[in-house]
Design an enzyme around this catalytic site. Structure first.
Site, PDB file in Angstrom:
ATOM      1  CG  ASN A 133       7.519  -5.923  -0.506  1.00 21.94           C
ATOM      2  OD1 ASN A 133       8.114  -5.378   0.417  1.00 21.94           O
ATOM      3  ND2 ASN A 133       6.256  -6.310  -0.408  1.00 21.94           N
ATOM      4  CE1 TYR A 187       1.499  -6.197   2.347  1.00 24.67           C
ATOM      5  CE2 TYR A 187       1.853  -7.532   0.374  1.00 24.67           C
ATOM      6  CZ  TYR A 187       2.224  -6.478   1.192  1.00 24.67           C
ATOM      7  OH  TYR A 187       3.315  -5.719   0.863  1.00 24.67           O
ATOM      8  NE  ARG A 188      -8.472  -8.393   4.903  1.00 21.11           N
ATOM      9  CZ  ARG A 188      -9.021  -7.313   5.451  1.00 21.11           C
ATOM     10  NH1 ARG A 188      -8.558  -6.853   6.604  1.00 21.11           N
ATOM     11  NH2 ARG A 188     -10.020  -6.693   4.846  1.00 21.11           N
ATOM     12  CD1 TRP A 239      -2.423  -4.463  -2.901  1.00 21.16           C
ATOM     13  CD2 TRP A 239      -0.970  -6.141  -3.187  1.00 21.16           C
ATOM     14  NE1 TRP A 239      -2.422  -4.779  -4.222  1.00 21.16           N
ATOM     15  CE2 TRP A 239      -1.541  -5.815  -4.437  1.00 21.16           C
ATOM     16  CE3 TRP A 239      -0.018  -7.144  -3.131  1.00 21.16           C
ATOM     17  CZ2 TRP A 239      -1.201  -6.465  -5.605  1.00 21.16           C
ATOM     18  CZ3 TRP A 239       0.320  -7.798  -4.298  1.00 21.16           C
ATOM     19  CH2 TRP A 239      -0.269  -7.469  -5.509  1.00 21.16           C
ATOM     20  CD  GLU A 271      10.514  -7.333   2.661  1.00 22.23           C
ATOM     21  OE1 GLU A 271       9.934  -6.268   2.914  1.00 22.23           O
ATOM     22  OE2 GLU A 271      10.921  -7.632   1.506  1.00 22.23           O
ATOM     23  CG  ASP A 284      -7.388  -6.990  10.152  1.00 19.62           C
ATOM     24  OD1 ASP A 284      -6.347  -7.351  10.717  1.00 19.62           O
ATOM     25  OD2 ASP A 284      -7.442  -6.755   8.942  1.00 19.62           O
TER      26      ASP A 284
END
Length: 492
Positions: free
Chosen positions: A170, A174-175, A188, A234, A284
């Site tokens: 995967n 994600y930050r 996550w 991905e 964010d």
């Protein structure tokens, strides 16, 4: 042809007039963000920004790379992004050939799929420099984005993990908060695959290996954000887009592969037996700070980078930002899959101003009473569409991308006492309006034309339209009329 790496894409952007080189010295602490924020809020999203003189560093920083419709089309290599969606559809919903001739016709398609598979190579530019001793992730100009952020954040890293049971890879966007020179916090969320891998590793009593790749072909940065099903790699999806497999190299300290042409790679692991650490606050994409919460700690075991690397970052905050165009691309790419599951859907729109998860406007070919609610329920059962907070359903003739038309049809066609349903379900964990994290209320609104079978006892009025004959006559005269109205500057 696909881009080999980030540097090749920058050459294209410069040739197309889409790149600005910032030669003024700026700090990675807030100042890069302020410049990027101003540019991303200009009409059309502004240019990509390459900060060549970052105070205290010799490494330049690239921001707003995908922050326009033109640039994201250049990055993905398609003028019509729905074409990518149909490729993904054929991967997920393969048609079984019934005859030998049909099997022969499938051979070119199967070859394309085979050509799209990721390829493991022995060496790659990302391994030009390998650091296993005296590791310090702050040797790179990782920005601090907003004044009240908990620290510096990696915001455009491809976070790579493998399912501890199946081994399926995967790649998530994600930050990642920098805790120390050798430690990171991985944000996550509970709905994301990286989190699922973490909990599987915890149940199995294993450490979870992680790699974070920064840069490479810009397609790779996009696919990390794509809401793909868990079983779809991905990097395979990236190969389908590129029509050429992504070259990957094996990690030096982890059994995780990452792009060979990345600018930077960070290797390490998460130990699920360790206590979670404080992560945040972080400004964010909602435009608000998300508060401190508990997330896993990643221990860095190696950092690799190209000679003269470029640090890629993205800024999120009060919209519009770069993610407006990333979200728009996702909306267009995944429309074919939504249409496959719901053939009555004409179009849908997740406005960036609604942070993508607050509003979904969808137009349908209405065929029976209650059809609007059926579509809304179905959408709430499709992957991350389950996080949508408000779904408004319109007739097929409504352009759901035109906010003037949306508000006009919404306000005129909806009676709150009849056409609104309040539900409950999963909500994006970044949503601060709910009383509990990750769960809250949802609203479904039927803004379609109402039928007698739906309890409407009056005669529904017609939309005002000019007669066809008059329109055709005025079309023939329009060039001359425009000239008389606007003169030489805006005439025929």
């Amino acid at each position: 042809m696909p881009y080999t790496d980030l540097r090749e894409f920058l050459k294209t952007l410069e040739r197309e007039g889409e790149l600005a080189r910032i030669k003024e010295p700026v700090s990675p602490i807030l100042e890069i963000s302020e410049v990027t924020d101003r540019v991303s809020k200009t009409p059309g999203g502004g240019k990509a920004l390459l900060f060549e003189k970052v105070e205290g560093y010799s490494v330049p920083v690239l921001t707003n790379m995908l922050g326009s419709e033109k640039r994201i089309k250049l990055a993905l290599g398609y003028e019509n992004l729905e074409d990518i969606g149909w490729k993904l559809y054929r991967l997920l919903r393969p048609e079984i050939p019934n005859t030998f001739l049909e099997k022969l016709k499938r051979l070119p398609e199967l070859k394309k799929l085979n050509d799209s598979l990721p390829r493991i190579v022995r060496k790659g530019p990302v391994k030009e420099n390998i650091i296993k001793e005296k590791i310090n992730v702050l040797d790179f100009p990782i920005p601090k984005c907003w004044p009240e952020d908990g620290g510096r954040y990696i915001t455009f890293g491809q976070v790579i993990t493998k399912d501890p049971e199946s081994g399926i890879r995967n790649v998530g966007l994600y930050r990642v908060q920098v805790l120390s020179p050798t430690e990171l916090a991985l944000h996550w969320q509970i709905h994301k695959d990286g989190n699922h891998h973490y909990w599987k590793a915890k149940r199995l009593g294993k450490k979870l290996e992680v790699a974070i790749a920064i840069g490479g072909d810009p397609v790779l940065s996009y696919v990390a954000s794509a809401p793909l099903p868990p079983e779809v790699d991905e990097y395979l999806f990236a190969g389908l887009i590129r029509e050429e497999g992504v070259e990957l190299v094996k990690g030096e300290t982890v059994q995780v592969e990452y792009p060979a042409h990345a600018e930077i790679a960070i290797e390490g692991y998460v130990d699920p037996q360790e206590p979670l650490v404080d992560e945040g606050p972080f400004g964010d994409h909602t435009g608000f700070y998300t508060p401190v919460d508990k997330y896993p700690r990643m221990h860095i075991t190696a950092i690799l980078h190209r000679d003269n690397p470029i640090y890629l970052s993205t800024l999120v905050g009060r919209p519009p930002q770069e993610d407006k165009y990333i979200g728009w691309a996702t909306e267009r790419i995944f429309l074919p899959l939504i249409k496959f599951n719901l053939p009555e859907v004409v179009d849908y729109h997740l406005p960036a101003e609604g942070c993508f998860h607050n509003f979904c406007f969808v137009s349908i070919k209405k065929r029976y009473p209650g059809h609007a609610f059926k579509v809304a329920y179905a959408l709430l059962g499709l992957g991350l569409m389950s996080l949508e907070k408000v779904i408004v359903v319109f007739d097929e003739w409504v352009n759901v991308h035109n906010m003037e038309e949306v508000l006009w049809a919404w306000g005129n066609n909806m009676d709150p006492s009849r056409d609104v349903l309040i539900l409950k379900g999963p909500i994006d964990v970044l949503d601060h309006s709910t009383s509990q994290v990750g769960v809250g209320g949802k609203m479904v609104i039927d803004a379609t034309t109402k039928w007698k079978e739906e309890g409407y006892t009056r005669e529904w009025p017609k939309v005002i339209e000019m007669s066809k004959e008059v329109k055709e006559k005025m079309d023939k005269l329009w060039d001359r009329i425009k000239y008389q109205i606007y003169g030489d500057n805006r005439g025929a």
